[in-house]
Design an enzyme around this catalytic site. Structure first.
Site, PDB file in Angstrom:
ATOM      1  N   ARG A  77     -11.078 -11.796   7.381  1.00 20.72           N
ATOM      2  CA  ARG A  77      -9.971 -12.547   6.781  1.00 20.72           C
ATOM      3  C   ARG A  77     -10.454 -13.833   6.115  1.00 20.72           C
ATOM      4  O   ARG A  77      -9.824 -14.361   5.215  1.00 20.72           O
ATOM      5  CB  ARG A  77      -8.933 -12.921   7.845  1.00 20.72           C
ATOM      6  CG  ARG A  77      -8.186 -11.743   8.449  1.00 20.72           C
ATOM      7  CD  ARG A  77      -6.937 -12.234   9.154  1.00 20.72           C
ATOM      8  NE  ARG A  77      -6.372 -11.268  10.087  1.00 20.72           N
ATOM      9  CZ  ARG A  77      -5.539 -10.293   9.752  1.00 20.72           C
ATOM     10  NH1 ARG A  77      -5.170 -10.141   8.502  1.00 20.72           N
ATOM     11  NH2 ARG A  77      -5.067  -9.465  10.670  1.00 20.72           N
ATOM     12  N   PHE A 110     -10.257   0.239  -0.058  1.00 25.56           N
ATOM     13  CA  PHE A 110      -9.885  -0.590   1.080  1.00 25.56           C
ATOM     14  C   PHE A 110     -10.547  -1.945   0.881  1.00 25.56           C
ATOM     15  O   PHE A 110     -11.762  -2.052   0.794  1.00 25.56           O
ATOM     16  CB  PHE A 110     -10.298   0.037   2.419  1.00 25.56           C
ATOM     17  CG  PHE A 110      -9.629  -0.673   3.550  1.00 25.56           C
ATOM     18  CD1 PHE A 110      -8.316  -0.356   3.892  1.00 25.56           C
ATOM     19  CD2 PHE A 110     -10.268  -1.701   4.227  1.00 25.56           C
ATOM     20  CE1 PHE A 110      -7.663  -1.049   4.909  1.00 25.56           C
ATOM     21  CE2 PHE A 110      -9.621  -2.394   5.239  1.00 25.56           C
ATOM     22  CZ  PHE A 110      -8.315  -2.065   5.578  1.00 25.56           C
ATOM     23  N   VAL A 111      -9.722  -2.984   0.779  1.00 31.33           N
ATOM     24  CA  VAL A 111     -10.242  -4.315   0.466  1.00 31.33           C
ATOM     25  C   VAL A 111     -10.065  -5.276   1.641  1.00 31.33           C
ATOM     26  O   VAL A 111      -9.164  -5.108   2.460  1.00 31.33           O
ATOM     27  CB  VAL A 111      -9.555  -4.902  -0.787  1.00 31.33           C
ATOM     28  CG1 VAL A 111      -9.966  -4.137  -2.031  1.00 31.33           C
ATOM     29  CG2 VAL A 111      -8.042  -4.920  -0.643  1.00 31.33           C
ATOM     30  N   ASP A 167       0.862  -1.187   0.000  1.00 33.03           N
ATOM     31  CA  ASP A 167       0.000   0.000   0.000  1.00 33.03           C
ATOM     32  C   ASP A 167       0.900   1.239   0.000  1.00 33.03           C
ATOM     33  O   ASP A 167       1.408   1.631  -1.045  1.00 33.03           O
ATOM     34  CB  ASP A 167      -0.908  -0.085   1.229  1.00 33.03           C
ATOM     35  CG  ASP A 167      -1.959   0.996   1.291  1.00 33.03           C
ATOM     36  OD1 ASP A 167      -2.319   1.531   0.233  1.00 33.03           O
ATOM     37  OD2 ASP A 167      -2.446   1.307   2.392  1.00 33.03           O
ATOM     38  N   LYS A 174      -1.336  -1.668  -4.527  1.00 33.37           N
ATOM     39  CA  LYS A 174      -2.185  -0.482  -4.642  1.00 33.37           C
ATOM     40  C   LYS A 174      -1.264   0.705  -4.935  1.00 33.37           C
ATOM     41  O   LYS A 174      -0.937   1.488  -4.042  1.00 33.37           O
ATOM     42  CB  LYS A 174      -2.851  -0.263  -3.284  1.00 33.37           C
ATOM     43  CG  LYS A 174      -4.348  -0.052  -3.315  1.00 33.37           C
ATOM     44  CD  LYS A 174      -4.831   0.504  -1.997  1.00 33.37           C
ATOM     45  CE  LYS A 174      -5.280  -0.524  -1.011  1.00 33.37           C
ATOM     46  NZ  LYS A 174      -5.831   0.058   0.221  1.00 33.37           N
ATOM     47  N   ASP A 216      -7.689  -8.024   6.318  1.00 32.80           N
ATOM     48  CA  ASP A 216      -8.661  -7.707   7.364  1.00 32.80           C
ATOM     49  C   ASP A 216      -9.006  -6.232   7.417  1.00 32.80           C
ATOM     50  O   ASP A 216      -8.293  -5.377   6.900  1.00 32.80           O
ATOM     51  CB  ASP A 216      -8.075  -8.066   8.732  1.00 32.80           C
ATOM     52  CG  ASP A 216      -6.952  -7.098   9.142  1.00 32.80           C
ATOM     53  OD1 ASP A 216      -6.018  -6.914   8.347  1.00 32.80           O
ATOM     54  OD2 ASP A 216      -7.036  -6.514  10.241  1.00 32.80           O
TER      55      ASP A 216
HETATM   56  P1  IMP Z   1       1.770  -0.340   3.889  1.00 40.48           P
HETATM   57  O1  IMP Z   1       2.745  -0.470   5.011  1.00 40.48           O
HETATM   58  O2  IMP Z   1       1.054   0.971   3.892  1.00 40.48           O
HETATM   59  O3  IMP Z   1       2.331  -0.683   2.533  1.00 40.48           O
HETATM   60  O4  IMP Z   1       0.600  -1.319   4.177  1.00 40.48           O
HETATM   61  C1  IMP Z   1       0.783  -2.650   4.244  1.00 40.48           C
HETATM   62  C2  IMP Z   1      -0.127  -3.274   5.272  1.00 40.48           C
HETATM   63  O5  IMP Z   1      -1.319  -2.491   5.518  1.00 40.48           O
HETATM   64  C3  IMP Z   1      -0.581  -4.595   4.742  1.00 40.48           C
HETATM   65  O6  IMP Z   1       0.262  -5.625   5.215  1.00 40.48           O
HETATM   66  C4  IMP Z   1      -2.001  -4.711   5.245  1.00 40.48           C
HETATM   67  O7  IMP Z   1      -2.005  -5.391   6.475  1.00 40.48           O
HETATM   68  C5  IMP Z   1      -2.480  -3.289   5.465  1.00 40.48           C
HETATM   69  N1  IMP Z   1      -3.344  -2.814   4.360  1.00 40.48           N
HETATM   70  C6  IMP Z   1      -3.075  -1.867   3.448  1.00 40.48           C
HETATM   71  N2  IMP Z   1      -4.102  -1.690   2.600  1.00 40.48           N
HETATM   72  C7  IMP Z   1      -5.058  -2.550   2.976  1.00 40.48           C
HETATM   73  C8  IMP Z   1      -6.376  -2.869   2.468  1.00 40.48           C
HETATM   74  O8  IMP Z   1      -6.886  -2.324   1.479  1.00 40.48           O
HETATM   75  N3  IMP Z   1      -7.042  -3.839   3.150  1.00 40.48           N
HETATM   76  C9  IMP Z   1      -6.536  -4.481   4.226  1.00 40.48           C
HETATM   77  N4  IMP Z   1      -5.313  -4.245   4.710  1.00 40.48           N
HETATM   78  C10 IMP Z   1      -4.582  -3.277   4.096  1.00 40.48           C
HETATM   79 MG    MG Z   2      -3.650  -5.797   8.214  1.00 41.83          MG
END
Ligand code: IMP
Ligand code: MG
Length: 201
Positions: free
Chosen positions: A180, A167-168, A118, A146, A174
């Site tokens: 989940r 947001f999925v 993300d 994403k 989750d």
């Molecule tokens: P990042 O650190 O922002 O890249 O986000 C990574 C973590 O955020 C992932 O391992 C997920 O646990 C959570 N996450 C990010 N986007 C989503 C989403 O759309 N749905 C559920 N979990 C998400």
């Molecule tokens: Mg998570």
């Protein structure tokens, strides 16, 4: 690059039990099964039969990982790292490591697996931590990407699907530890997280 989602006219209906909370299905269980299998082929080609250590991030990867590794015809060992982001609602907050690696990855070929890339914060932090353990190389694999939300300069080597900025939930992903168990990837109704955030503010 991950598979692009085609705008199918035949939208899979959300099962009645989940209709209140899930707006629509983004990726069906059949699409997931097909893509995970082809992703395993891509990974196999890259690892050329070398033994790998699969390092998977808890807990979002559980379903994806179980499906992916059964298609990986390679010698492998597997371990988990616990990473939690204590953010509010759907925003990613500070990272806390809740489980450390037990296997020694020094000189090994590592495949780092996460559910979704993300902002890129999780992957960036985890990669930095793993590099200190001196593996021979690290390749990264995520089910979902994403790109619209990226804040860190990072891309995954293997991507299941590139998705828009929704947001999925489901297939391991989750919201507040729920959903989940859904066998598909679905878009959560914004009212679900808006109400949850109101409760904690
Ligand atoms: P990042 O650190 O922002 O890249 O986000 C990574 C973590 O955020 C992932 O391992 C997920 O646990 C959570 N996450 C990010 N986007 C989503 C989403 O759309 N749905 C559920 N979990 C998400
Ligand atoms: Mg998570």
């Amino acid at each position: 690059m991950g598979a692009q989602l085609k705008n199918s006219k035949l939208k899979a209906p959300v099962p009645p039990r989940w209709r209140q909370e899930v707006e629509r299905i983004l990726i069906t269980d059949a699409q997931l099964a097909r893509r995970v299998k082809s992703l395993a082929r891509e990974i196999e080609k890259d690892f050329l039969g070398r033994e790998m250590v699969v390092v998977s991030l808890l807990s979002g990867t559980v379903m994806f990982l179980a499906d992916l590794i059964r298609h990986l015809n390679l010698p492998m060992r597997m371990d988990f790292m616990g990473v939690s982001s204590y953010g509010l609602g759907t925003e990613s907050g500070d990272l806390v490591f809740t489980k450390e690696l037990r296997l020694d990855v020094k000189g090994r070929d590592v495949l780092l697996v996460d559910d979704i890339l993300d902002t890129g914060k999780t992957m960036t932090r985890v990669l930095a931590k793993l590099q200190l353990l001196e593996p021979r190389r690290i390749k990264t694999c995520v089910l979902l990407d994403k790109p619209a939300h990226r804040q860190f300069d990072i891309e995954a080597d293997f991507v299941g699907f590139e998705i828009p900025d929704f947001f999925v939930v489901g297939y391991g992903l989750d919201f507040a530890e729920r959903y989940r168990n859904l066998p598909f990837v679905g878009v959560l109704h914004p009212h679900v997280y808006k109400e949850a955030i109101k409760r904690v503010l």
